[in-house]
Design a protein around this motif. Sequence first.
Motif, PDB file in Angstrom:
ATOM      1  N   LEU A 195      22.658 -43.157 -29.492  1.00 39.97           N
ATOM      2  CA  LEU A 195      23.044 -41.980 -30.286  1.00 39.97           C
ATOM      3  C   LEU A 195      21.860 -41.422 -31.071  1.00 39.97           C
ATOM      4  O   LEU A 195      21.676 -40.203 -31.152  1.00 39.97           O
ATOM      5  CB  LEU A 195      24.188 -42.331 -31.232  1.00 39.97           C
ATOM      6  CG  LEU A 195      25.560 -42.514 -30.588  1.00 39.97           C
ATOM      7  CD1 LEU A 195      26.549 -43.089 -31.585  1.00 39.97           C
ATOM      8  CD2 LEU A 195      26.063 -41.214 -30.014  1.00 39.97           C
ATOM      9  N   PHE A 196      21.050 -42.297 -31.665  1.00 32.25           N
ATOM     10  CA  PHE A 196      19.855 -41.842 -32.388  1.00 32.25           C
ATOM     11  C   PHE A 196      18.910 -41.088 -31.457  1.00 32.25           C
ATOM     12  O   PHE A 196      18.437 -39.991 -31.783  1.00 32.25           O
ATOM     13  CB  PHE A 196      19.108 -43.023 -33.028  1.00 32.25           C
ATOM     14  CG  PHE A 196      19.614 -43.410 -34.385  1.00 32.25           C
ATOM     15  CD1 PHE A 196      19.564 -42.534 -35.450  1.00 32.25           C
ATOM     16  CD2 PHE A 196      20.130 -44.674 -34.594  1.00 32.25           C
ATOM     17  CE1 PHE A 196      20.026 -42.896 -36.701  1.00 32.25           C
ATOM     18  CE2 PHE A 196      20.593 -45.060 -35.843  1.00 32.25           C
ATOM     19  CZ  PHE A 196      20.546 -44.165 -36.895  1.00 32.25           C
ATOM     20  N   GLU A 251      29.688 -45.708 -35.921  1.00 30.57           N
ATOM     21  CA  GLU A 251      28.389 -45.416 -35.305  1.00 30.57           C
ATOM     22  C   GLU A 251      28.017 -43.939 -35.484  1.00 30.57           C
ATOM     23  O   GLU A 251      26.845 -43.617 -35.660  1.00 30.57           O
ATOM     24  CB  GLU A 251      28.395 -45.780 -33.809  1.00 30.57           C
ATOM     25  CG  GLU A 251      28.594 -47.254 -33.520  1.00 30.57           C
ATOM     26  CD  GLU A 251      27.462 -48.135 -34.001  1.00 30.57           C
ATOM     27  OE1 GLU A 251      26.347 -47.637 -34.257  1.00 30.57           O
ATOM     28  OE2 GLU A 251      27.685 -49.358 -34.131  1.00 30.57           O
ATOM     29  N   ARG A 283      24.321 -47.370 -30.788  1.00 30.95           N
ATOM     30  CA  ARG A 283      23.656 -46.783 -31.960  1.00 30.95           C
ATOM     31  C   ARG A 283      22.271 -46.260 -31.595  1.00 30.95           C
ATOM     32  O   ARG A 283      21.898 -45.146 -31.948  1.00 30.95           O
ATOM     33  CB  ARG A 283      23.551 -47.801 -33.089  1.00 30.95           C
ATOM     34  CG  ARG A 283      23.053 -47.205 -34.385  1.00 30.95           C
ATOM     35  CD  ARG A 283      23.017 -48.211 -35.508  1.00 30.95           C
ATOM     36  NE  ARG A 283      24.280 -48.921 -35.598  1.00 30.95           N
ATOM     37  CZ  ARG A 283      24.427 -50.093 -36.180  1.00 30.95           C
ATOM     38  NH1 ARG A 283      23.395 -50.695 -36.730  1.00 30.95           N
ATOM     39  NH2 ARG A 283      25.599 -50.681 -36.231  1.00 30.95           N
ATOM     40  N   LYS A 284      21.510 -47.059 -30.861  1.00 30.59           N
ATOM     41  CA  LYS A 284      20.175 -46.643 -30.430  1.00 30.59           C
ATOM     42  C   LYS A 284      20.268 -45.417 -29.526  1.00 30.59           C
ATOM     43  O   LYS A 284      19.496 -44.470 -29.660  1.00 30.59           O
ATOM     44  CB  LYS A 284      19.493 -47.804 -29.700  1.00 30.59           C
ATOM     45  CG  LYS A 284      18.094 -47.523 -29.257  1.00 30.59           C
ATOM     46  CD  LYS A 284      17.495 -48.747 -28.581  1.00 30.59           C
ATOM     47  CE  LYS A 284      16.100 -48.455 -28.079  1.00 30.59           C
ATOM     48  NZ  LYS A 284      15.550 -49.610 -27.351  1.00 30.59           N
ATOM     49  N   GLU A 311      23.617 -52.411 -32.534  1.00 23.16           N
ATOM     50  CA  GLU A 311      22.392 -51.741 -32.959  1.00 23.16           C
ATOM     51  C   GLU A 311      21.492 -51.364 -31.790  1.00 23.16           C
ATOM     52  O   GLU A 311      20.893 -50.303 -31.778  1.00 23.16           O
ATOM     53  CB  GLU A 311      21.643 -52.664 -33.921  1.00 23.16           C
ATOM     54  CG  GLU A 311      20.462 -52.021 -34.586  1.00 23.16           C
ATOM     55  CD  GLU A 311      19.830 -52.935 -35.614  1.00 23.16           C
ATOM     56  OE1 GLU A 311      18.655 -52.729 -35.918  1.00 23.16           O
ATOM     57  OE2 GLU A 311      20.511 -53.852 -36.104  1.00 23.16           O
ATOM     58  N   ASN A 325      20.515 -37.720 -30.230  1.00 19.85           N
ATOM     59  CA  ASN A 325      20.552 -36.723 -31.302  1.00 19.85           C
ATOM     60  C   ASN A 325      19.150 -36.186 -31.574  1.00 19.85           C
ATOM     61  O   ASN A 325      18.971 -34.991 -31.801  1.00 19.85           O
ATOM     62  CB  ASN A 325      21.162 -37.324 -32.570  1.00 19.85           C
ATOM     63  CG  ASN A 325      21.633 -36.272 -33.534  1.00 19.85           C
ATOM     64  OD1 ASN A 325      21.978 -35.151 -33.146  1.00 19.85           O
ATOM     65  ND2 ASN A 325      21.655 -36.611 -34.797  1.00 19.85           N
ATOM     66  N   ALA A 354      24.570 -42.910 -37.259  1.00 21.81           N
ATOM     67  CA  ALA A 354      23.599 -42.091 -36.527  1.00 21.81           C
ATOM     68  C   ALA A 354      23.479 -40.684 -37.108  1.00 21.81           C
ATOM     69  O   ALA A 354      22.693 -39.883 -36.613  1.00 21.81           O
ATOM     70  CB  ALA A 354      23.980 -42.016 -35.054  1.00 21.81           C
TER      71      ALA A 354
END
Length: 174
Positions: free
Chosen positions: A106-107, A148, A103-104, A99, A110, A152
């Motif tokens: 990618l967020f 992931e 994941r962070k 997380e 994006n 995301a």
Amino acid sequence: MKNLPQKIRSKKLSTKIDLTAMVSVSFLLIIFFMVTIELAKPKGIDLALPDNGEITCGPIACVDINRIYTILLDDNNKIVSYSGLLSLYENPKSIVYGENGIRKELFERNKKIKEYSTALGKPKNGAIVIIKPSKKSNFKNLVDILDEMALAKIDTYAIVNDFTPEETKLLAAK
């Protein structure tokens, strides 16, 4: 002759079989097999791959370089990522799974790319992620990265297995 007492014969009733229990058992068996068949279906991830394996336009010519984000997967759960082209920007960094890791990243990536695309007048264009698993990476890492991507909400990504010499040196160095 004396009157002999006559034997009293019982009436023979027609035989009736109650099939209620049989019907109940049949329905239970049907439901059981329907459920087991549904649970036995293999679960998989839907991938949108090209029909014939060919890309009609070049890998860079049709895409804005600023939207590309590359993820390199290596052994021991190692992830190396960079934005754009490695030969132009050379700002790769190592990231961990989870997380607060990929994941962070990618967020955030994006979100930045969507802001960039909105400024250009194309608000629906997000990140284009290129996933490159090395020969040393395992299948679990690839599945984790695909999970992931779904978390995301990255719509455009590709799994590519050819490494540039710069990427090979990068994985050897990190």
